[in-house]
Design an enzyme around this catalytic site. Structure first.
Site: not given
Ligand code: MTE
Ligand code: MOS
Length: 753
Positions: A310, A693
């Site tokens: 990535r 992200e």
């Molecule tokens: N937001 C909150 N509040 N807490 C989290 O742990 N993880 C992040 C993001 N936002 C996270 C977050 C990460 S690393 C990812 S990959 C995505 O949320 C995962 O959730 P989604 O695929 O539903 O967006």
């Molecule tokens: Mo998010 S780093 O893909 O859990």
């Protein structure tokens, strides 16, 4: 009456603030005879275990048993990519690595017992830095490689320069540390609660360690108090130990890491070293770039390979690389196994290209924003790995809109005036774009399932494969299901994630949670609507939903459906370094302004303006939270949070007192967040785009604004500093800028530490 696109609060918002929302460790009360686990930790970063005698611990009051390799009926390993993570190692691979686990009636008994386990070690030399790993050729994997075009052009480019950039890691610092509780169900199988992004993998690991088939295991994740990638695979060992303890004792077992243990034992964002050479024409157009990346993978492979990929995929950010040769090696060091963290390697690759573009701009005395603009992708351009950037015009649209709304040009002039009249305080302004590829780069992960149940009273339970970590996935799913069935939000309840409701799920990661699981839920709802419409057709018009459901039940029409989704048309060949790994790109841009105190290197973030492309937002409040939170987490990574390992390989910054996190006081004083309008994305559920992200990478605007302000202490020439840009580093960068003279074609001096 659609609830999609409505600014509804997070489904657990009330519970979050009142404390009613439960997390894994809160469920402890349901297990009165639970045992508590504490690890016996190695005092060396690298050593042979020469003796392990558990007997003395057993005379500690309250100690029930000690788990060692002899207790493992299956395979004692929880490595996710390779089987390279022994639960009870003979060779210790990082400081504080557990070599045995003590189970006690209380946590205190287990802790005291762990101190009494007699363990002896033969210390071995430890590799603790990327440089040492390179010197010793200590690699976990690689090289990963993407090459496109003829990079020999760099040698003849009008502007050519080389450089090196060290980028630090990051601790996830989820508020809820790792936790798992396992117990034996009445069938003799294993049930577990786990704070994990990947319940199916927890199930797989229990199966592997106990040597029993997966149908005897059920794993549930109610919600997590944050994960950020740190619970994608790093939750495996804890649930495995809990299950093993249960298997041995017959009693429920709880493993919960204290903050200090969580810091010491779990992987972090990968530190990266990049060595590059780049060639530009005199207008600041990139002609070619060659970059060697070295990531610090720690002791085991974990997700280091896809993370390195990535980084390679995102080295272009929003820019056309006419010629590129990118390679990545993953260093094996005697540290925690570095892992997924929001952005998953993408941020590291993007920091490097932004560094290179800024260096070029300052060498050519061009404004950095102009150099960035000149290198933007045009619609139809193809990336260095062969994917067409079909909607590249969004980059320009966002850029232009944000420049206007943030009053970029006016503030640029104002800042110059400010800087002329303030010798010891300088302001800096920067705008940086972001493009982030959405999909797991391993094709098979891009699938999801759902199970939607309608009861005869018209109320609905939704099960899907995704997990809730605060990001608002369950809120979006609730909205999608309510919309899909034409119901109010309250009629739909999203259930805890369980492996016995939806099998073989992927980790909730890669920001694709709502895209994948939302599409699966929508699929199930569509099937139910078709069935219910047939029933309703024979009923008088305007009959309430509950009556239609009751009628369907009586006609023996099933009121539940499974949904399924797989992302179409994605593929990537790692050998060739070519393919279409991403379903689409999420775009955004940010303008940040900082002010540096030249006496101390301290700085303030005065203002940030963000314009993010979330497509057609399903849940605007949730998405705003993701943008704000992601951005600030990125600011922490790039400016404050510094992991320091001492020469013994002990993590010296293992708590909030020594590891500086961003908080309220680091918020930009003015913070404007907007979404790109009329931005529906085709081929994605509800036209919405992933948002979890991408906003993290907008924090690069702060790093570049700091660079801009540092340059203002000198003649504006090129300079570099390692990441994070802590006040100490900024102070030394200011000292350097004050004395450095601009040279046109070489930057020999690189400030690294
Ligand atoms: N937001 C909150 N509040 N807490 C989290 O742990 N993880 C992040 C993001 N936002 C996270 C977050 C990460 S690393 C990812 S990959 C995505 O949320 C995962 O959730 P989604 O695929 O539903 O967006
Ligand atoms: Mo998010 S780093 O893909 O859990």
């Amino acid at each position: 009456m659609s609830v999609v696109g409505k600014p509804v609060p997070h489904e657990s918002a009330r519970g979050h603030v009142t404390g009613e929302a439960l997390y894994t460790d809160d469920l402890l009360l349901r297990f009165p005879n639970v045992l508590h686990a504490w690890p016996v930790c190695s005092p060396h970063a690298h050593a042979w275990v020469t003796l392990l005698d558990a007997a003395p611990a057993l005379s500690e009051p309250g100690v029930v048993t000690v788990l060692t390799a002899a207790d493992v009926p299956g395979e004692g390993d929880t490595g996710s990519s390779r089987h390279d993570e022994p639960l009870f190692p003979k060779e210790v691979m990082f400081h504080q690595q557990p070599v045995a686990w003590v189970l006690g009636e209380t946590l205190e008994a287990a802790r005291l017992g762990a101190q009494r386990v007699c363990a002896e070690y033969e210390p071995l030399p430890a590799i603790l830095t990327i440089e040492d790993a390179i010197a010793a050729a200590s690699f976990l994997s690689g090289p990963c490689r993407i090459a496109d075009g003829d990079v020999s052009v760099i040698e003849s480019s009008p502007l050519k320069f080389d450089g090196e950039l060290m980028i630090g890691g990051q601790e996830h610092f989820y508020l809820e540390t790792h936790c798992a509780i396992a117990w034996r169900d009445e069938s003799g199988g294993i049930a577990a609660h786990s704070s994990t992004q990947h319940p199916s993998e927890a199930q797989e690991m229990i199966s592997r360690v106990l040597g029993i088939p997966r149908h005897r295991i059920a794993v549930e994740c109610l919600r997590m108090g944050g994960a950020f990638g740190g619970k994608e695979v790093q939750s495996n060992p804890w649930v495995a130990i809990a299950a093993l303890g249960t298997w041995k004792t017959g009693r429920p077992v709880r493993v919960r890491l204290t903050r200090a243990l969580d810091f010491a034992l779990t992987g972090k964002r990968h530190p990266f070293l990049a060595r590059y050479s780049a060639g530009f024409d005199t207008d600041g157009r990139l002609e070619g770039v060659r970059i060697s990346y070295y990531s610090d993978g720690g002791w085991s492979l974990d997700l280091s390979e896809p993370i390195m990929w990535r980084a390679l995929f995102h080295t272009d950010n929003t820019y056309k690389l006419p010629a590129a040769e990118l390679t990545g090696l993953i260093c094996r060091t005697h540290k925690t196994s570095q892992t997924a963290f929001r952005g998953f390697g993408g941020p590291q690759g993007m920091v490097v290209i932004e560094e290179i573009l800024d260096q070029a701009a300052r060498r050519l005395s061009l404004p950095p924003d102009v150099v960035r603009e000149r290198n933007f992708y045009r619609p139809g351009d193809i990336t260095h790995y062969g994917q067409t950037v079909k909607d590249a015009d969004r980059i320009q649209t966002i850029w232009r809109q944000l420049k206007v709304s943030s009053e970029f040009d006016r503030r640029r002039t104002e800042i110059e005036r400010f800087n002329q009249s303030h010798p010891h305080h300088k302001r800096g302004l920067a705008i940086t774009p972001a493009k982030f590829g959405i999909s797991f780069t391993a094709q098979f992960f891009n699938q999801a399932g759902a199970l939607v149940l309608i009861y005869r009273d018209g109320s609905v339970q939704v099960n899907h494969g995704g997990t809730e970590m605060g990001q608002g996935l369950h809120t979006k799913i609730q909205q999608i299901a309510a919309h899909g069935l034409g119901l109010p939000l309250e009629a739909v309840r999203v259930m805890p994630t369980r492996t016995d409701k939806v099998p073989n799920t992927s980790a909730t990661a890669a920001s694709a949670g709502a895209d994948l699981n939302g599409a699966a839920v929508a699929d199930a709802c569509r099937q139910l609507c078709v069935r219910l419409a047939e029933v309703a057709a024979n009923l008088p018009e305007g009959v309430p939903f509950a009556q239609v459901c009751e009628a369907a039940y009586r006609q023996r029409i099933p009121l539940f459906a499974q949904g399924y989704y797989r992302t179409p048309n994605i593929h990537f060949d790692p050998k060739a370094g070519r393919g279409k790994p991403f379903h689409y790109f999420a775009y955004g841009a940010a303008v940040s302004e900082v002010e540096i105190d030249g006496f101390t290197g301290d700085y303030r973030l005065l203002r940030t303006d963000i314009l993010e492309d979330v497509g057609e937002s399903i849940s605007p409040i949730v998405d705003r939270g993701q943008v704000e939170g992601g951005f600030i987490q990125g600011v922490g990574w790039l400016t404050l949070e510094e992991l320091v390992w001492n020469v013994q390989g002990h993590l010296a910054t293992a708590g909030a007192s020594t590891y500086k996190l961003p908080s309220w006081s680091e918020m930009p004083e003015i913070f404007n967040v907007d979404f790109l309008q009329r931005a529906a994305e085709s081929g994605v559920v509800m036209g919405s785009k992933a948002v979890g992200e991408p906003p993290l990478m907008l924090a690069i605007s702060v790093r570049e604004a700091i660079r801009d302000a540092v340059a203002a202490f000198g003649d504006g020439g090129p300079h570099s500093f390692a990441s994070p840009a802590t006040p100490e580093r900024v102070f030394f960068a200011v000292q350097h800028a004050r004395t450095a003279k601009r040279t046109s074609n070489d930057l020999k001096e690189v400030i690294r530490r």
